[in-house]
Design an enzyme around this catalytic site. Structure first.
Site, mmCIF file in Angstrom:
data_model
loop_
_atom_site.group_PDB
_atom_site.id
_atom_site.type_symbol
_atom_site.label_atom_id
_atom_site.label_comp_id
_atom_site.label_asym_id
_atom_site.label_seq_id
_atom_site.Cartn_x
_atom_site.Cartn_y
_atom_site.Cartn_z
ATOM 1 N N CYS A 1 0.792 -1.235 0.000
ATOM 2 C CA CYS A 1 0.000 0.000 0.000
ATOM 3 C C CYS A 1 0.825 1.285 0.000
ATOM 4 O O CYS A 1 0.810 2.042 -0.958
ATOM 5 C CB CYS A 1 -0.946 -0.003 1.202
ATOM 6 S SG CYS A 1 -2.276 -1.204 1.068
ATOM 7 N N ILE A 2 1.529 1.544 1.088
ATOM 8 C CA ILE A 2 2.130 2.870 1.280
ATOM 9 C C ILE A 2 3.156 3.233 0.207
ATOM 10 O O ILE A 2 3.183 4.378 -0.243
ATOM 11 C CB ILE A 2 2.733 2.995 2.691
ATOM 12 C CG1 ILE A 2 1.654 2.728 3.737
ATOM 13 C CG2 ILE A 2 3.310 4.391 2.911
ATOM 14 C CD1 ILE A 2 2.149 2.770 5.160
#
Length: 439
Positions: A279-280
């Site tokens: 994600c990040i």
């Protein structure tokens, strides 16, 4: 009551009574926990995946995701509440289907939507009227309506009448002991009001967390990117502070802990060797890519990405500096790397910053080994690397021990006692030892 409302109410009644059959496309870190929670809630669940090995493991009750309890999976499979298949024709048997497939970036940091697109086409080929379709994969704003909606419409389906389409972003934090799929609040945005209503009713029948309805899929898609971009930018700030504090001989972790005593206006984020996970490191680039369509340059997001992407280089630079104090070159030095997972106490090394660190150590001629109690082997540039069990002899022999992931299983007292030099990128140890260095 209109025909559309009748169809939607019948579907809502199935969710409320838990008589619906629910499909989950993609049985990875998001899909399998979601499928398990839906089955535990009382629904009959069919998991779909193109990887035959995952299908086999699910049907044999073999767990491969850390956030899923083995006993839960075994019980659900034994009672036939959860089954898996690679045959998408069984989409015809479901009342709702969630798409939880990967959305990676290509080499140009542009979204690769092939898995979402192929899943949508497979669903459209077999879906029956009166079915809910929800995209959960993280993506750029507009995906649900610009990509999935036309595919379903090409199959002759009317959105909001024949089928109900919504977006509800996954919120999975591997290893989190407090929040999981079951109790994390869920955001839902449908293409129409009826779509939102139907999708929200399904999640309320499955999850304990609050179900927050928004006005459109685009709002839900954008809020997911905001969540992870917020973290990306604040971690970049912490990383830049770490670099500056190193130059000024100040302990950045002590600085952050001191700032965290402020009860308002500050939230602590901590530095590290770089970003990892699906994600990040990835999600903000979806937004950067989409912004170009509107002739806008996301300067802050891209700068944060550059800072975070540079951390592996900074770590290797610090390794070189520490070895230099021992009159040793990086080339030929024995470096024991502790951890390849991207975060503490998990077995996931997707996008792990340890991988580029190892690449740079290799380029510099260092002799490295990796120990990770959660990961027996990992792939680096197409090669399978076996991790090693941490021993006293390895610590004694190493010229430098690099703590890249602060797993709880590591025997830190032994590490402190036997290591010639330690570079701690995670603030895992106390400052008591000579030749101990923080990031």
């Amino acid at each position: 009551m209109t025909t559309t409302q009748t169809i939607s109410q019948e579907l809502i009644n199935k969710f409320t009574s838990k008589t619906a059959t629910i499909g989950v496309v993609g049985l990875g870190y998001v899909g399998l926990p979601l499928a398990v929670e839906k089955a535990k809630a009382g629904f009959t669940v069919i998991g779909f995946d193109i990887q035959e090995e995952k299908v086999r493991m699910v049907n044999d009750g073999e767990n491969y995701i850390g956030d899923v309890v083995q006993e839960d999976l075994e019980a659900l499979v034994a009672t036939e509440k959860l089954t898996a298949t690679a045959d998408y024709c069984f989409i015809r048997d479901v009342d709702a289907v969630a798409i939880c497939v990967p959305t990676p970036l290509d080499i140009y940091k542009q979204p690769n939507m092939q898995y979402v697109e192929s899943s949508a086409k497979a669903i459209a080929a077999h879906i029956t009227p009166g079915t809910l379709v929800v995209l959960e994969s993280t993506t750029y704003p507009g995906t649900t309506e610009e990509l999935i909606k036309p595919i379903l419409e090409e199959a002759g389906l009317i959105i909001g009448k024949d089928v109900f389409l919504a977006y509800s972003p996954e919120r999975v934090d591997p290893g989190n002991k407090q929040f999981n799929t079951k109790n994390t609040p869920k955001v839902v945005g449908g293409v129409t009001e009826e779509c939102t209503k139907v999708a929200a009713s399904m999640y309320r029948a499955v999850l304990d967390g609050d179900i927050h309805e928004v006005s459109s899929p685009s709002v839900a898609e954008m809020e997911k990117l905001l969540e992870n971009t917020f973290r990306n930018i604040n971690i970049a700030l912490a990383n830049e502070m770490a670099i500056l504090c190193h130059k000024m001989d100040i302990d950045v972790w002590e600085v952050i802990d001191a700032a965290a005593t402020k009860p308002y206006g500050f939230m602590p984020f901590y530095p590290g060797p770089g970003l990892g996970g699906h994600c990040i490191p990835i999600d903000p680039w979806y937004l950067t890519w989409k912004a170009r369509e509107y002739n806008y340059h996301t300067k802050l997001i891209e700068t944060a990405g550059e800072i975070n992407d540079s951390m592996p280089d900074f770590v290797v630079q610090r390794c070189s500096e520490i070895l230099n104090q021992q009159a040793k070159a990086l080339k030929g030095s024995k470096i024991l790397v502790l951890g390849v997972a991207y975060k503490k106490d998990i077995d996931d090394y997707r996008e792990s910053p340890v991988l580029p660190i190892l690449e740079r150590l290799t380029d510099a001629g260092a002799d490295w080994k990796v120990s990770d109690p959660h990961i027996p082997n990992f792939k680096l540039n197409g090669e399978i690397i076996q991790t090693v069990r941490l021993t006293e002899d390895m610590l004694i022999e190493a010229d430098l021990v690099l703590i890249a992931t602060n797993h709880s299983e590591f025997q830190y007292e032994m590490i402190q006692k036997l290591s010639k030099a330690i570079l701690d990128t995670r603030n895992a140890l106390d400052n008591a030892q000579r030749n101990y260095y923080k990031l």
